[in-house]
Write a protein that holds these residues in place. Structure first.
Motif, PDB file in Angstrom:
ATOM      1  N   UNK A  99       0.781  -1.224   0.000  1.00 14.21           N
ATOM      2  CA  UNK A  99       0.000   0.000   0.000  1.00 14.21           C
ATOM      3  C   UNK A  99       0.813   1.275   0.000  1.00 14.21           C
ATOM      4  N   UNK A 100       2.127   1.165   0.154  1.00  9.76           N
ATOM      5  CA  UNK A 100       2.983   2.346   0.167  1.00  9.76           C
ATOM      6  C   UNK A 100       3.874   2.315  -1.069  1.00  9.76           C
ATOM      7  N   UNK A 101       3.809   3.366  -1.844  1.00  6.70           N
ATOM      8  CA  UNK A 101       4.671   3.435  -3.021  1.00  6.70           C
ATOM      9  C   UNK A 101       6.044   3.978  -2.620  1.00  6.70           C
ATOM     10  N   UNK A 102       7.093   3.374  -3.145  1.00  2.87           N
ATOM     11  CA  UNK A 102       8.435   3.863  -2.812  1.00  2.87           C
ATOM     12  C   UNK A 102       8.723   5.176  -3.514  1.00  2.87           C
ATOM     13  N   UNK A 103       9.584   5.982  -2.940  1.00  2.00           N
ATOM     14  CA  UNK A 103       9.991   7.199  -3.647  1.00  2.00           C
ATOM     15  C   UNK A 103      10.811   6.827  -4.885  1.00  2.00           C
ATOM     16  N   UNK A 104      10.443   7.402  -6.001  1.00  2.99           N
ATOM     17  CA  UNK A 104      11.115   7.129  -7.271  1.00  2.99           C
ATOM     18  C   UNK A 104      11.532   8.469  -7.871  1.00  2.99           C
ATOM     19  N   UNK A 131      17.386  -1.347  -7.613  1.00  3.09           N
ATOM     20  CA  UNK A 131      16.858  -0.034  -7.272  1.00  3.09           C
ATOM     21  C   UNK A 131      17.434   1.096  -8.089  1.00  3.09           C
ATOM     22  N   UNK A 132      18.370   0.800  -8.986  1.00  5.48           N
ATOM     23  CA  UNK A 132      18.890   1.854  -9.863  1.00  5.48           C
ATOM     24  C   UNK A 132      18.996   1.296 -11.274  1.00  5.48           C
ATOM     25  N   UNK A 150      13.647   4.288  -3.830  1.00  2.00           N
ATOM     26  CA  UNK A 150      13.790   4.128  -2.391  1.00  2.00           C
ATOM     27  C   UNK A 150      14.778   5.034  -1.704  1.00  2.00           C
ATOM     28  N   UNK A 151      15.171   6.109  -2.333  1.00  2.00           N
ATOM     29  CA  UNK A 151      16.100   7.048  -1.695  1.00  2.00           C
ATOM     30  C   UNK A 151      15.310   8.280  -1.283  1.00  2.00           C
ATOM     31  N   UNK A 153      15.223  12.165   1.017  1.00  2.58           N
ATOM     32  CA  UNK A 153      16.065  13.325   1.314  1.00  2.58           C
ATOM     33  C   UNK A 153      16.421  14.063   0.042  1.00  2.58           C
ATOM     34  N   UNK A 154      17.615  14.626   0.016  1.00  2.00           N
ATOM     35  CA  UNK A 154      18.103  15.348  -1.159  1.00  2.00           C
ATOM     36  C   UNK A 154      18.619  14.319  -2.164  1.00  2.00           C
ATOM     37  N   UNK A 155      17.700  13.744  -2.938  1.00  2.00           N
ATOM     38  CA  UNK A 155      18.018  12.620  -3.820  1.00  2.00           C
ATOM     39  C   UNK A 155      19.122  12.942  -4.822  1.00  2.00           C
ATOM     40  N   UNK A 156      19.073  14.076  -5.548  1.00  4.10           N
ATOM     41  CA  UNK A 156      20.152  14.343  -6.510  1.00  4.10           C
ATOM     42  C   UNK A 156      21.539  14.396  -5.861  1.00  4.10           C
ATOM     43  N   UNK A 157      21.636  15.003  -4.685  1.00  2.00           N
ATOM     44  CA  UNK A 157      22.939  15.092  -4.010  1.00  2.00           C
ATOM     45  C   UNK A 157      23.402  13.720  -3.523  1.00  2.00           C
TER      46      UNK A 157
END
Length: 184
Positions: A99-104, A131-132, A150-151, A153-157
């Motif tokens: 029921x929870x979608x991962x951050x993509x 995952x990548x 699944x990451x 926070x500041x994903x690009x950094x």
């Protein structure tokens, strides 16, 4: 009599032509495997056949742009194995959260190397990590477009820092001296 090859290694010569012993040994091994019997005749036949092939059909010297540095390669393999396990757990964690979608995210990262061979190594390593996935490669701009899962926070950094560390380990393990100097 010996002569110089394109590198600093000495290569034996036969009637003025270089005869790389490693190629002769490899062809002899293939010959023995094809016959399936280790005998003096098969070894001598393999050596003679290999010698004739490398003498009559010399291969051009090709620099693949890859150098193996054993200690750095061992470090890379150990760290990469740990990253595989960690990434697998991260993906499993998100897969089991019903029921929870991962951050993509789709992220563009910059590489410091201009070597196409090292870029391929980096691309393969990133795509092998759960995952990548590398979506696009822009060699002229030295950029990769990644799909990451699944990451937070500041994903690009975070992704840029991870890719930079991976790039450093790959170049330390498999890069030429000029590849490694490019990172400085």
């Amino acid at each position: 009599m010996t002569g110089r090859s394109s590198g600093s290694r000495r290569v034996p010569r036969l009637l003025g032509r270089p005869v790389p012993l490693s190629q002769v040994a490899w062809l002899t091994l293939v010959w023995l495997l094809l016959w399936g019997d280790l005998s003096v005749g098969n070894v001598l036949g393999g050596l003679l056949g290999g010698l004739l092939i490398v003498w009559l059909l010399p291969l051009p010297v090709v620099d693949t742009g890859v150098r193996i540095h054993p200690v750095a390669a061992a470090v890379f393999l150990v760290v990469f194995a740990a990253e595989l396990v960690l990434s697998s757990f991260r993906v499993a964690f998100w897969a089991l959260r019903l029921g929870t979608l991962p951050p993509v995210e789709i992220v563009e990262v910059r590489l410091r190397t201009s070597s196409e061979v090292m870029t391929v190594f980096i691309t393969v390593a990133l795509s092998a990590l759960p995952g990548s996935l590398v979506l696009e490669v822009h060699p002229v701009e030295r950029a990769l477009v990644l799909h990451v899962l699944g990451i937070t926070g500041d994903v690009p950094a975070v992704v840029q820092a991870d890719v930079t560390r991976l790039e450093s380990r790959i170049l330390a393990a498999f890069g030429t001296r000029s590849d490694q100097e490019e990172l400085r």
